[in-house]
Write a protein that holds these residues in place. Structure first.
Motif, PDB file in Angstrom:
ATOM      1  N   GLY A 205      19.259  51.824  57.627  1.00 19.35           N
ATOM      2  CA  GLY A 205      20.551  52.452  57.842  1.00 19.35           C
ATOM      3  C   GLY A 205      20.542  53.893  57.372  1.00 19.35           C
ATOM      4  N   THR A 206      21.316  54.721  58.040  1.00 18.23           N
ATOM      5  CA  THR A 206      21.363  56.152  57.716  1.00 18.23           C
ATOM      6  C   THR A 206      22.446  56.431  56.689  1.00 18.23           C
ATOM      7  OG1 THR A 206      20.663  56.647  59.976  1.00 18.23           O
ATOM      8  CG2 THR A 206      21.579  58.462  58.690  1.00 18.23           C
ATOM      9  N   ILE A 207      22.110  57.238  55.696  1.00 12.71           N
ATOM     10  CA  ILE A 207      23.081  57.634  54.674  1.00 12.71           C
ATOM     11  C   ILE A 207      23.738  58.940  55.081  1.00 12.71           C
ATOM     12  CG2 ILE A 207      23.376  58.378  52.287  1.00 12.71           C
ATOM     13  CD1 ILE A 207      21.209  56.568  51.445  1.00 12.71           C
ATOM     14  N   ALA A 209      26.781  61.887  53.804  1.00 12.23           N
ATOM     15  CA  ALA A 209      27.491  62.351  52.607  1.00 12.23           C
ATOM     16  C   ALA A 209      28.884  61.749  52.523  1.00 12.23           C
ATOM     17  CB  ALA A 209      27.564  63.878  52.615  1.00 12.23           C
ATOM     18  N   GLY A 210      29.500  61.506  53.675  1.00  7.62           N
ATOM     19  CA  GLY A 210      30.838  60.932  53.689  1.00  7.62           C
ATOM     20  C   GLY A 210      30.906  59.520  53.149  1.00  7.62           C
ATOM     21  N   ASP A 211      29.763  58.816  53.096  1.00  3.15           N
ATOM     22  CA  ASP A 211      29.743  57.455  52.578  1.00  3.15           C
ATOM     23  C   ASP A 211      30.093  57.408  51.096  1.00  3.15           C
ATOM     24  OD1 ASP A 211      28.934  56.539  55.076  1.00  3.15           O
ATOM     25  OD2 ASP A 211      26.805  56.688  54.594  1.00  3.15           O
ATOM     26  N   PHE A 212      29.848  58.496  50.389  1.00  2.00           N
ATOM     27  CA  PHE A 212      30.075  58.524  48.947  1.00  2.00           C
ATOM     28  C   PHE A 212      31.345  59.273  48.567  1.00  2.00           C
ATOM     29  CE2 PHE A 212      25.548  58.661  49.927  1.00  2.00           C
ATOM     30  CZ  PHE A 212      25.079  57.536  49.262  1.00  2.00           C
ATOM     31  N   MET A 213      31.934  59.990  49.532  1.00  2.00           N
ATOM     32  CA  MET A 213      32.984  60.945  49.199  1.00  2.00           C
ATOM     33  C   MET A 213      34.202  60.301  48.545  1.00  2.00           C
ATOM     34  SD  MET A 213      33.796  64.035  49.037  1.00  2.00           S
ATOM     35  CE  MET A 213      32.472  64.784  49.981  1.00  2.00           C
ATOM     36  N   ARG A 214      34.767  59.265  49.157  1.00  2.00           N
ATOM     37  CA  ARG A 214      35.997  58.683  48.627  1.00  2.00           C
ATOM     38  C   ARG A 214      35.783  58.106  47.226  1.00  2.00           C
ATOM     39  NH1 ARG A 214      40.975  57.505  50.003  1.00  2.00           N
ATOM     40  NH2 ARG A 214      40.676  58.469  52.051  1.00  2.00           N
ATOM     41  N   ARG A 215      34.633  57.482  47.008  1.00  2.00           N
ATOM     42  CA  ARG A 215      34.373  56.904  45.696  1.00  2.00           C
ATOM     43  C   ARG A 215      34.199  57.991  44.642  1.00  2.00           C
ATOM     44  NH1 ARG A 215      30.570  54.282  47.211  1.00  2.00           N
ATOM     45  NH2 ARG A 215      28.687  55.086  46.211  1.00  2.00           N
ATOM     46  N   SER A 245      19.992  66.376  50.104  1.00  2.00           N
ATOM     47  CA  SER A 245      20.329  64.957  50.218  1.00  2.00           C
ATOM     48  C   SER A 245      21.835  64.808  50.426  1.00  2.00           C
ATOM     49  CB  SER A 245      19.904  64.207  48.954  1.00  2.00           C
ATOM     50  OG  SER A 245      20.733  64.559  47.860  1.00  2.00           O
ATOM     51  N   PRO A 246      22.264  63.756  51.116  1.00  2.00           N
ATOM     52  CA  PRO A 246      23.698  63.546  51.340  1.00  2.00           C
ATOM     53  C   PRO A 246      24.502  63.498  50.046  1.00  2.00           C
ATOM     54  CG  PRO A 246      22.414  62.087  52.731  1.00  2.00           C
ATOM     55  CD  PRO A 246      21.449  62.743  51.800  1.00  2.00           C
ATOM     56  N   ILE A 247      23.918  62.938  48.997  1.00  2.66           N
ATOM     57  CA  ILE A 247      24.635  62.848  47.722  1.00  2.66           C
ATOM     58  C   ILE A 247      24.846  64.238  47.128  1.00  2.66           C
ATOM     59  CG2 ILE A 247      24.586  61.848  45.413  1.00  2.66           C
ATOM     60  CD1 ILE A 247      22.715  59.696  46.554  1.00  2.66           C
ATOM     61  N   SER A 248      23.833  65.097  47.228  1.00  6.28           N
ATOM     62  CA  SER A 248      23.945  66.463  46.702  1.00  6.28           C
ATOM     63  C   SER A 248      24.984  67.259  47.492  1.00  6.28           C
ATOM     64  CB  SER A 248      22.593  67.166  46.765  1.00  6.28           C
ATOM     65  OG  SER A 248      21.617  66.468  46.018  1.00  6.28           O
ATOM     66  N   ILE A 249      25.005  67.081  48.818  1.00  2.90           N
ATOM     67  CA  ILE A 249      25.988  67.784  49.652  1.00  2.90           C
ATOM     68  C   ILE A 249      27.399  67.317  49.303  1.00  2.90           C
ATOM     69  CG2 ILE A 249      26.826  68.055  52.019  1.00  2.90           C
ATOM     70  CD1 ILE A 249      23.922  67.959  52.942  1.00  2.90           C
ATOM     71  N   ALA A 250      27.565  66.010  49.109  1.00  3.77           N
ATOM     72  CA  ALA A 250      28.882  65.485  48.747  1.00  3.77           C
ATOM     73  C   ALA A 250      29.360  66.089  47.429  1.00  3.77           C
ATOM     74  CB  ALA A 250      28.816  63.964  48.640  1.00  3.77           C
ATOM     75  N   ALA A 251      28.475  66.168  46.440  1.00  9.68           N
ATOM     76  CA  ALA A 251      28.847  66.731  45.142  1.00  9.68           C
ATOM     77  C   ALA A 251      29.199  68.209  45.265  1.00  9.68           C
ATOM     78  CB  ALA A 251      27.705  66.539  44.153  1.00  9.68           C
ATOM     79  N   ALA A 252      28.422  68.961  46.065  1.00 14.43           N
ATOM     80  CA  ALA A 252      28.688  70.395  46.236  1.00 14.43           C
ATOM     81  C   ALA A 252      30.007  70.627  46.962  1.00 14.43           C
ATOM     82  CB  ALA A 252      27.537  71.046  47.007  1.00 14.43           C
ATOM     83  N   VAL A 253      30.305  69.822  47.968  1.00 13.64           N
ATOM     84  CA  VAL A 253      31.569  69.959  48.696  1.00 13.64           C
ATOM     85  C   VAL A 253      32.747  69.684  47.767  1.00 13.64           C
ATOM     86  CG1 VAL A 253      32.996  68.894  50.484  1.00 13.64           C
ATOM     87  CG2 VAL A 253      30.633  69.494  50.991  1.00 13.64           C
TER      88      VAL A 253
END
Length: 312
Positions: A205-207, A209-215, A245-253
Motif C-alpha cells: 500500500g502507498t503512504i 502525507a494526508g494519512d497522518f495529518m488528522r492524527r 517522506s510523507p511523514i516529513s512533509i506532513a510535519a512541515a506542512v
C-alpha cells in the motif's frame, strides 16, 4: 415488578415478567400486555455458592480459524471447595503438561491485540496482523529472531495493507522494548518470507502525507479551520516533486500552517507530536517554501501573509 398501562383495567397497574415465555402480564386482570419480548440483559449470573470474584461468564470467545482447534479449548480451573481438590488439580497439571500446538500462537495473538488496543486500531487490522504472523510462523524460519520486533512488524504491515498506516515510531512505542531498527529488519524479513510463499512481491500500500495529518493535528490540539487548511495543503503538495517522506512533509506542512495562524506551535512540539526530528522538519520546510503560493489555500492565507512568513 413495574408499572404499565393495562387496556382492560384502563389504568396503570403492576405487571409481572414471565421470563420463560417472554410475556409481560398484568397483575390485576392477567392480560398479556406484551408477548415474546427479548431479554437484553446479561445471559450469565454468579451462583450463590461461588465466591464473588469468580468470572460469571459461561460462554467462550469466538472461533479462530488460525488455530488448529479453532480456539475451542477447555481449561480445567482450580476447584473452589475442599472436595475434589486432588482430582481437579491433577487434571489441571496433566492438561498443562500436554502439548498444545497453538500455545505460542495464542500468546502472540494476545500481544498483537494489546499493541493494537494501545494504538486504537480496529479489529480488521488486528486480524490481518494475526494472519501475517501465522503465515510467517508456518514457515518455521523465525526461530531465534526478536519476537517483539516480529509482532510489531506484523502490525505495521497490517496497518499499511488496511490503508491505516502508522509510523514506525508509533509502532515502536507499544512494541515492548523493540527498537525502530529491529522492527525495520523484522519488516524486511516478513516481506521476504511472504514473497517466497506466494512467489510474488507483497503489496504494502502507498503512504500519503494526508494519512497522518488528522492524527498529528489532533495530537497538537489544532482547530478545525487549521486542520482543514493543513489537509488541503498536504494534498496540493503531492503535485510537486518534493523528495521527502510523507511523514516529513506532513510535519512541515503543519509547521507552516500553524505559523500562519494565531495559534502558533513550537517546532519542538510539532517534532514530539509527529515523531519527526526538528532538523528534518526544517529541511522539508525549505523544500516546500518555493511552492507555498500554490500549496497554501487562498482562503486561509493571503499572498502578503506568505511573504511575511519567515524564510528558511
Amino acid at each position: 415488578m413495574s408499572d404499565a398501562f393495562c387496556s382492560d383495567c384502563k389504568r396503570h397497574t403492576e405487571v409481572v415478567f414471565d421470563h420463560s415465555a417472554g410475556d409481560t402480564v398484568c397483575s390485576e386482570c392477567g392480560l398479556v400486555l406484551e408477548s415474546h419480548s427479548i431479554d437484553e440483559t446479561s445471559e450469565w449470573r454468579t451462583f450463590a455458592n461461588e465466591s464473588g470474584d469468580n468470572d460469571p461468564v459461561r460462554v467462550g470467545g469466538p472461533t479462530n480459524p488460525l488455530l488448529a482447534d479453532g480456539g475451542l479449548t477447555t481449561v480445567i480451573s482450580k476447584p473452589n471447595g475442599s472436595s475434589g481438590d486432588f482430582l481437579s488439580s491433577s487434571l489441571g497439571r496433566w492438561q498443562n503438561r500436554g502439548s498444545n500446538p497453538d500455545r505460542g500462537l495464542i500468546v502472540a495473538f494476545k500481544t498483537i491485540a494489546t499493541m493494537a488496543d494501545r494504538l486504537g486500531l480496529v479489529a480488521t487490522i488486528k486480524d490481518r496482523a494475526n494472519e501475517i504472523y501465522k503465515r510467517v510462523e508456518d514457515q518455521k524460519s523465525s526461530r531465534g529472531r526478536n519476537q517483539d520486533a516480529l509482532l510489531a512488524a506484523c502490525l505495521y504491515i497490517a496497518c499499511r495493507q488496511e490503508d491505516k498506516p502508522r509510523t514506525v515510531k508509533e509502532i515502536c512505542s507499544v512494541a515492548n522494548g523493540a527498537t525502530k531498527k529491529e522492527i525495520g529488519r523484522a519488516k524486511e524479513y516478513i516481506i521476504k518470507q511472504l514473497g517466497l510463499e506466494t512467489g510474488q512481491s507483497v503489496e504494502m500500500g502507498t503512504i500519503h502525507a494526508g494519512d497522518f495529518m488528522r492524527r498529528f493535528c489532533s495530537n497538537l490540539g489544532m482547530g478545525n479551520q487549521t486542520v482543514k487548511a493543513a489537509q488541503e495543503s498536504v494534498q496540493k503538495s503531492e503535485e510537486f516533486d518534493i523528495r521527502r517522506s510523507p511523514i516529513s512533509i506532513a510535519a512541515a506542512v503543519i509547521y507552516i500552517i500553524t505559523q500562519l495562524s494565531d495559534d502558533k506551535k513550537l517546532l519542538r512540539d510539532i517534532s514530539v507530536a509527529t515523531g519527526v526530528a526538528e532538523g528534518t522538519i526544517r529541511n522539508s520546510y525549505k523544500d516546500l517554501y518555493p511552492h507555498l503560493p500554490k500549496i497554501i489555500p487562498a482562503w486561509y492565507a493571503k499572498e502578503e501573509d506568505l511573504k511575511n512568513l519567515q524564510s528558511p
